[in-house]
Structure formats: C-alpha cells, structure tokens
Design a protein around this motif. Structure first.
Motif, PDB file in Angstrom:
ATOM      1  N   TYR A  99      16.158  65.400  56.897  1.00 38.11           N
ATOM      2  CA  TYR A  99      14.898  65.987  56.418  1.00 38.11           C
ATOM      3  C   TYR A  99      14.555  65.447  55.034  1.00 38.11           C
ATOM      4  O   TYR A  99      13.437  64.980  54.790  1.00 38.11           O
ATOM      5  CB  TYR A  99      15.029  67.503  56.392  1.00 38.11           C
ATOM      6  N   LEU A 150      11.544  62.832  54.419  1.00 32.92           N
ATOM      7  CA  LEU A 150      10.438  63.353  53.617  1.00 32.92           C
ATOM      8  C   LEU A 150      10.079  62.383  52.503  1.00 32.92           C
ATOM      9  O   LEU A 150       8.890  62.114  52.263  1.00 32.92           O
ATOM     10  CB  LEU A 150      10.793  64.721  53.038  1.00 32.92           C
ATOM     11  N   HIS A 181       8.154  59.588  53.960  1.00 28.41           N
ATOM     12  CA  HIS A 181       6.806  60.034  54.340  1.00 28.41           C
ATOM     13  C   HIS A 181       5.898  60.140  53.121  1.00 28.41           C
ATOM     14  O   HIS A 181       4.747  59.673  53.134  1.00 28.41           O
ATOM     15  CB  HIS A 181       6.893  61.387  55.051  1.00 28.41           C
ATOM     16  N   GLY A 197       2.157  66.331  52.305  1.00 31.81           N
ATOM     17  CA  GLY A 197       3.172  66.858  53.201  1.00 31.81           C
ATOM     18  C   GLY A 197       2.629  67.603  54.397  1.00 31.81           C
ATOM     19  O   GLY A 197       3.405  68.003  55.279  1.00 31.81           O
ATOM     20  N   PHE A 200       3.745  66.145  57.745  1.00 28.17           N
ATOM     21  CA  PHE A 200       5.153  65.786  57.926  1.00 28.17           C
ATOM     22  C   PHE A 200       5.705  66.589  59.089  1.00 28.17           C
ATOM     23  O   PHE A 200       5.607  67.820  59.123  1.00 28.17           O
ATOM     24  CB  PHE A 200       5.936  66.058  56.646  1.00 28.17           C
ATOM     25  N   ILE A 251       5.120  71.798  52.807  1.00 26.53           N
ATOM     26  CA  ILE A 251       6.230  71.106  52.157  1.00 26.53           C
ATOM     27  C   ILE A 251       6.261  71.453  50.670  1.00 26.53           C
ATOM     28  O   ILE A 251       5.261  71.310  49.968  1.00 26.53           O
ATOM     29  CB  ILE A 251       6.087  69.582  52.332  1.00 26.53           C
ATOM     30  N   ASN A 279      10.215  73.996  53.633  1.00 24.82           N
ATOM     31  CA  ASN A 279       8.925  74.565  54.001  1.00 24.82           C
ATOM     32  C   ASN A 279       8.890  76.003  53.489  1.00 24.82           C
ATOM     33  O   ASN A 279       9.728  76.820  53.856  1.00 24.82           O
ATOM     34  CB  ASN A 279       8.735  74.533  55.515  1.00 24.82           C
TER      35      ASN A 279
END
Length: 320
Positions: free
Chosen positions: A64, A68, A71, A132, A135, A189, A217
């Motif tokens: 994750y 992230l 991303h 985010g 994502f 996010i 989150n």
C-alpha cells in the motif's frame, strides 16, 4: 526516520547489486524520526534513501505505502518514488528486514517554521488529497480513535512519571473522544504524519513530501488537523493564528471543505493531539537501548491538547 538496524558492508553490497544504480560511494544513517531505519545512500550514479522497515510497520501494509507513492508521483505530487531491482521487484529483504530503495528529493525541512511554509503546505496537502481520490488500494488507519486506549494501556504503569496526573487526564480525554468522534465525514487518502521533518523546501518553495509509512484511508479533515498541530504551534506551546489561517486558507483554495468538516475540526485536532501524545509517550517509556534515535517529548502534545480543549469552534483557527 531513524536507525535501529545496522547494515554490514558486505550485506549492503549484495543488496545494492540487485539494482542498476551504480557502485556504492557511501551509506550514512539518518537519525531523525522514530519509525524505520534509514540511510542516505550515495552511488556513482546519484543519491538514494535506503529504508529498512522495523517492527511497528506491518509488512502486509508495505505494498500500500509503496504503490501509493508511485501513484502520487504519477499524479504530479512531489514525493519519492520506489526503485525496482533488475528483476522488477521493489520490496526486498536486508538484514532480516523488509527493505526498499527510494528516490532522493532535493530540499531541506524547515528549521524555523514561517507563515509562508504553512501556506505552501496547505496547498500541497489539498493536492495530495485530490490526487489520492482514484487510488485503488485501501488501508484502515491503525492509529485512529479505537487504537488510542489500548496504546495508553501499553505504555505501562510509569505514565505519571512523565507528568503527574497524565494518566487520569488521558483517560478522561479518551472518554470524550470515543463518545464524540465523527462518523460520516469525507474520507480519502491521508498522509497522517505530515510533520515539518517530512516536508522539504528549496528556495522558499515546497519541494517534496516524504515518509508515507502512516498513510491510510481516513477523514481528510483529520489529516488537516494533524498538520495544524504540527505546524501552527510555537515552541513555547502558543498557537499561531496567522500560520493556521494560511494553512487552512490555502488548503481550502484547492479543496473546498463542507460545513461538517469545518465544524468537526476542533475535535479532530484534539484527537490528533492525543494520537501523537500517546505514540511519543510509548516511545519515551520504551526507548530502545543503543538506538540512533532521539525520542520526542510527549508533553509538547499535552500543551497542544490543552489549547484545543478550550476551543469553541473553527473560527478560533482563523476560518471565516
């Protein structure tokens, strides 16, 4: 960032041989922070950050965190990217720890926080929240309100040695937060640890956001409250309304905040203060012998919490 695990030269050479980043020139431990072991790695092709993930980081969460960062970087957020080895693998093992090599960002964390730093941060945090939104992965905040009472219990019997009456004060505050914590604010996010040592500036402009290993989150406004506490209080514990007005105002120029988020900001700020008070308290009472790391003073967040407990509404943070 910190250093808990020492890396022998031969193990480092073998590890870096799996990457196409040149030969090692130097590798120096980075003492700041409290979570993972970090090294500034220099090769004949450039500078990188080598991170060994320590016990507080669940290895199941690492995909994750790493995905992230990729991303966000792909969406023009100024943050590190994860290097892949020749075999395409990013997450590897070094000294029996999960490990990765991360790109190096130019810039420095501010030693003295100025109002302009807060303005830049508000803008950047809002952009991160928007970037985010698509994502695909999700991770629950493992240090949200339901984790705070167990964390206090794990601190053991010496809490009042840090400050007399601290245990009772925290128990009372947890009663309030558990009864009043919001349930239906906008989520997304969150960086969840955007302290000054995780933000770089270069020539007065924000140049990078780092250390995404608490990302999760959660309520977007909670992430903003974390930054409010980290950036808008002076060393004597006083609240700087000018910094808060610039942080919150520049955030709202990029991402509008509905009225329920604004109304919840005081309790979210109280919760953020408790979260960091408790993790600092735990680290203060359980400082590893010989670790190259300086635990942070938990009583700083006692003062911050006391301020928020007196706040009547979001207007006291400079919100119109």
């Amino acid at each position: 960032m910190a250093v808990y695990t020492e890396v022998p030269d031969d193990a480092l050479e073998d590890f870096i041989a799996d990457y196409d980043i040149g030969g090692i020139l130097s590798c120096k431990g980075i003492a700041e922070g409290v979570e993972n072991s970090n090294y500034l790695l220099r090769t004949d092709q450039g500078q990188y950050i080598l991170t060994l993930y320590e016990k507080r980081v669940d290895p199941k969460d690492l995909p994750y965190f790493l995905n992230l960062m990729e991303h966000l970087a792909a969406n023009e957020i100024l943050c590190p990217t994860v290097l892949h080895g020749r075999d395409g693998v990013a997450l590897r093992e070094l000294c029996s720890r999960p490990a990765a090599v991360i790109s190096f960002l130019d810039g420095m964390s501010p030693r003295k926080i100025e109002p302009d730093h807060c303005a830049e941060l508000g803008n950047a945090l809002a952009k991160l929240h928007l970037a985010g939104a698509d994502f695909a992965m999700s991770r629950k905040n493992s240090l949200s309100v339901d984790a705070w009472r167990p964390l206090l219990s794990s601190c053991g019997p010496d809490v009042d040695d840090v400050q007399p009456g601290l245990s009772h004060m925290l128990e009372t505050e947890l009663d309030f937060l558990e009864a009043n914590w919001p349930a239906d604010l906008a989520t997304g996010i969150c960086h969840a640890d955007l302290f000054p040592d995780n933000v770089f500036f270069l020539h007065g402009k924000l140049s990078g956001l780092i250390d995404f290993y608490f990302a999760c989150n959660d309520f977007l406004a909670y992430d903003l409250a974390v930054s409010l506490n980290a950036w808008c209080f002076e060393r004597d514990g006083s609240f700087n309304a000018t910094k808060a007005r610039l942080l919150l105002g520049n955030y709202r120029k990029v991402r509008s905040m509905p009225t329920d988020e604004l109304a919840a900001l005081p309790i979210l700020a109280r919760g953020s203060a408790v979260r960091f008070l408790l993790t600092r308290l735990y680290d203060w009472l359980n400082h590893p012998e010989g670790a190259l790391v300086q635990p942070k003073d938990p009583t700083e967040y006692v003062r911050i919490l006391s301020f928020h407990q007196q706040v009547d509404g979001p207007g006291e943070y400079g919100i119109d």
